[in-house]
Design an enzyme around this catalytic site. Structure first.
Site, PDB file in Angstrom:
ATOM      1  CG  ASP A  34      -2.148   0.852   1.067  1.00 33.59           C
ATOM      2  OD1 ASP A  34      -2.484   1.202  -0.076  1.00 33.59           O
ATOM      3  OD2 ASP A  34      -2.773   1.180   2.089  1.00 33.59           O
ATOM      4  CG  HIS A  35      -1.300   4.911   0.915  1.00 33.30           C
ATOM      5  ND1 HIS A  35      -1.721   5.983   0.163  1.00 33.30           N
ATOM      6  CD2 HIS A  35      -2.418   4.225   1.255  1.00 33.30           C
ATOM      7  CE1 HIS A  35      -3.042   5.949   0.059  1.00 33.30           C
ATOM      8  NE2 HIS A  35      -3.491   4.892   0.709  1.00 33.30           N
TER       9      HIS A  35
ATOM     10  CG  ASP B  55       0.024   8.397  -1.742  1.00 36.79           C
ATOM     11  OD1 ASP B  55      -0.091   9.340  -2.542  1.00 36.79           O
ATOM     12  OD2 ASP B  55      -0.602   8.331  -0.664  1.00 36.79           O
TER      13      ASP B  55
ATOM     14  CD  GLU C 203      -3.720   8.461  -3.063  1.00 36.93           C
ATOM     15  OE1 GLU C 203      -4.438   9.229  -2.401  1.00 36.93           O
ATOM     16  OE2 GLU C 203      -3.313   7.381  -2.630  1.00 36.93           O
TER      17      GLU C 203
ATOM     18  CD  GLU D 109      -5.047   3.340   6.604  1.00 39.77           C
ATOM     19  OE1 GLU D 109      -4.955   2.120   6.457  1.00 39.77           O
ATOM     20  OE2 GLU D 109      -5.921   3.858   7.333  1.00 39.77           O
TER      21      GLU D 109
ATOM     22  CG  HIS E 149      -7.247   6.549   4.184  1.00 46.42           C
ATOM     23  ND1 HIS E 149      -6.153   7.276   3.769  1.00 46.42           N
ATOM     24  CD2 HIS E 149      -7.346   5.496   3.328  1.00 46.42           C
ATOM     25  CE1 HIS E 149      -5.611   6.687   2.723  1.00 46.42           C
ATOM     26  NE2 HIS E 149      -6.314   5.611   2.429  1.00 46.42           N
TER      27      HIS E 149
ATOM     28  CG  HIS F  56      -6.837   4.336  -2.090  1.00 46.66           C
ATOM     29  ND1 HIS F  56      -5.636   4.439  -1.415  1.00 46.66           N
ATOM     30  CD2 HIS F  56      -6.589   3.533  -3.151  1.00 46.66           C
ATOM     31  CE1 HIS F  56      -4.712   3.745  -2.033  1.00 46.66           C
ATOM     32  NE2 HIS F  56      -5.272   3.190  -3.099  1.00 46.66           N
ATOM     33  N   GLY F  57     -10.145   4.184   0.645  1.00 46.72           N
ATOM     34  CA  GLY F  57     -11.061   4.640   1.682  1.00 46.72           C
ATOM     35  C   GLY F  57     -12.467   4.125   1.496  1.00 46.72           C
ATOM     36  N   GLY F  58     -12.602   2.841   1.140  1.00 47.13           N
ATOM     37  CA  GLY F  58     -13.925   2.291   0.858  1.00 47.13           C
ATOM     38  C   GLY F  58     -14.744   1.952   2.087  1.00 47.13           C
TER      39      GLY F  58
ATOM     40  CG  ASN G 105      -7.266  -0.029  -0.677  1.00 46.47           C
ATOM     41  OD1 ASN G 105      -7.326  -0.850  -1.581  1.00 46.47           O
ATOM     42  ND2 ASN G 105      -6.215   0.739  -0.478  1.00 46.47           N
ATOM     43  CB  ILE G 106     -12.669  -2.569   3.115  1.00 46.04           C
ATOM     44  CG1 ILE G 106     -12.109  -3.990   2.924  1.00 46.04           C
ATOM     45  CG2 ILE G 106     -13.587  -2.206   1.954  1.00 46.04           C
ATOM     46  CD1 ILE G 106     -13.139  -5.071   3.097  1.00 46.04           C
ATOM     47  CG  ASP G 107      -6.530  -0.907   6.917  1.00 45.35           C
ATOM     48  OD1 ASP G 107      -6.329  -2.084   7.239  1.00 45.35           O
ATOM     49  OD2 ASP G 107      -5.991   0.054   7.482  1.00 45.35           O
ATOM     50  CB  THR G 108     -11.362   1.949   8.312  1.00 50.77           C
ATOM     51  OG1 THR G 108     -10.300   2.848   7.950  1.00 50.77           O
ATOM     52  CG2 THR G 108     -12.004   2.434   9.610  1.00 50.77           C
TER      53      THR G 108
END
Length: 338
Positions: free
Chosen positions: A64-65, A99, A129, A137, A181, A223-225, A245-248
């Site tokens: 990632d980033h 990024d 990006e 993030e 994010h 990003h930030g889905g 991306n669904i990290d959170t």
């Protein structure tokens, strides 16, 4: 000790992420961040490949980033992929994200073009990006970013297309369309997936007769889905989004599993001996960390399965019937030649 803890966290996350798609043989992206450092990322890559074979699921191994100051991290990972490619005919990692959204556009494009040339030699996809994803993030705080910077312009996306496509089509664009994010209260985030559609139309118009039949010349990344409405997700997919991306949300689902476990067994977690079943009854099977971690994994698996459905990924790109795993299949199923 720090690196060992990071590697342990990577191994646990990979196990959880690969169990969910195993049931439907759904394609998954295992994403490693620069927080795991170089050795943690390499260790995570080999661990993922080993498990992918055991579970029989297709996995994209992604980082990632990576901001400009962290590019030496990517350089080291590319060195590793080139060595792996020389031995096995494919790279260790599937794709890397660079990024440079905080850098001037021309510098962003120059650096990405140079990396794309190197990555393409061994079959690695570049994710770049464009525009800024709001929120925070991995220590990058964009919570105070001006609103206009959260939305990419069609002309900017076209500039990316013109610069990178002559090198290779193996790239994706994480364009900004209000992405943030983290999860915020309703009304604080305004997603505009139509920006992606307008960009596709603009670029197709510029290409004229050379435009692709579907008029989607660019593959986008969302990003930030986390916390996004399914309708916005589906629109973004319709406009050419190939990854979200669904990290959170996965962070919360993991923690929520632990929270629920503690709430259910609270009275069994206060002492080693003694609980509602008796003053002499042992509590080992409750405070064993593996129990609460398993509850976290089960909760996260359920969240991932919902994501597969939201993203139209159920039963897509599966590898068919799983053959017996012996860890010598070779790269196609993620196994290592040992």
């Amino acid at each position: 000790p720090f690196l060992r803890r990071r590697r342990a966290a990577v191994a646990l996350a990979v196990c959880t992420l690969l169990v969910a798609p195993q049931w439907g043989r759904d394609p998954s992206v295992v994403l490693l961040s620069c927080a795991v450092c170089f050795h943690g990322a390499i260790s995570g890559a080999f661990h993922t490949r080993t498990l992918a074979e055991q579970y029989g699921v297709p996995v994209i191994l992604h980082t990632d980033h990576c901001a400009k100051k962290l590019l030496p991290w990517i350089d080291g990972l590319l060195d590793a992929s080139e060595r792996f490619h020389a031995a096995h005919g494919e790279p260790l990692f599937s794709s890397h994200m660079i990024d440079l959204s905080e850098e001037p556009l021309e510098e962003n494009l120059d650096i990405c073009a140079a990396y794309l040339e190197r990555m393409d030699q061994v079959g690695i996809l570049l994710e770049m990006e464009l525009g800024i994803t709001g929120g925070e993030e991995d220590g990058v705080d964009n919570t105070d970013t001006p609103l206009e910077d959260l939305y990419s312009k069609p002309e900017e996306i076209h500039a990316v297309y013109e610069r990178l496509t002559p090198i290779s089509t193996s790239y994706t664009v994480a364009a900004a369309f209000g992405n943030v994010h983290g999860v915020y209260s309703p009304g604080n985030v305004r997603l505009e997936p139509d920006i992606l559609d307008r960009a596709q139309t603009y670029i197709s118009d510029q290409l004229g007769a050379e435009a692709p039949v579907d008029r989607k010349p660019v593959s986008f990344v969302f990003h930030g889905g986390s916390g996004s409405d399914v309708a916005d997700i589906r629109r973004a997919i319709g406009y050419g989004t190939v990854k979200m991306n669904i990290d959170t949300d996965t962070q919360w689902s993991y923690w929520e599993g632990i929270k629920k476990f503690e709430a259910e067994y609270h009275d069994y977690l206060q002492t080693q001996i003694g609980n509602p079943d008796g003053a002499e009854r042992p509590n080992k099977k409750y405070y064993d960390p593996r129990e609460s971690m398993r509850a976290a994994e089960v909760n996260t698996i359920a969240r991932l399965q919902r994501s597969f459905e939201d993203l139209n990924c159920v039963g897509i790109c599966g590898l068919g019937e799983k053959e017996p795993a012996v860890n010598v299949f070779g790269p196609r199923r993620g196994g290592l030649n040992v």
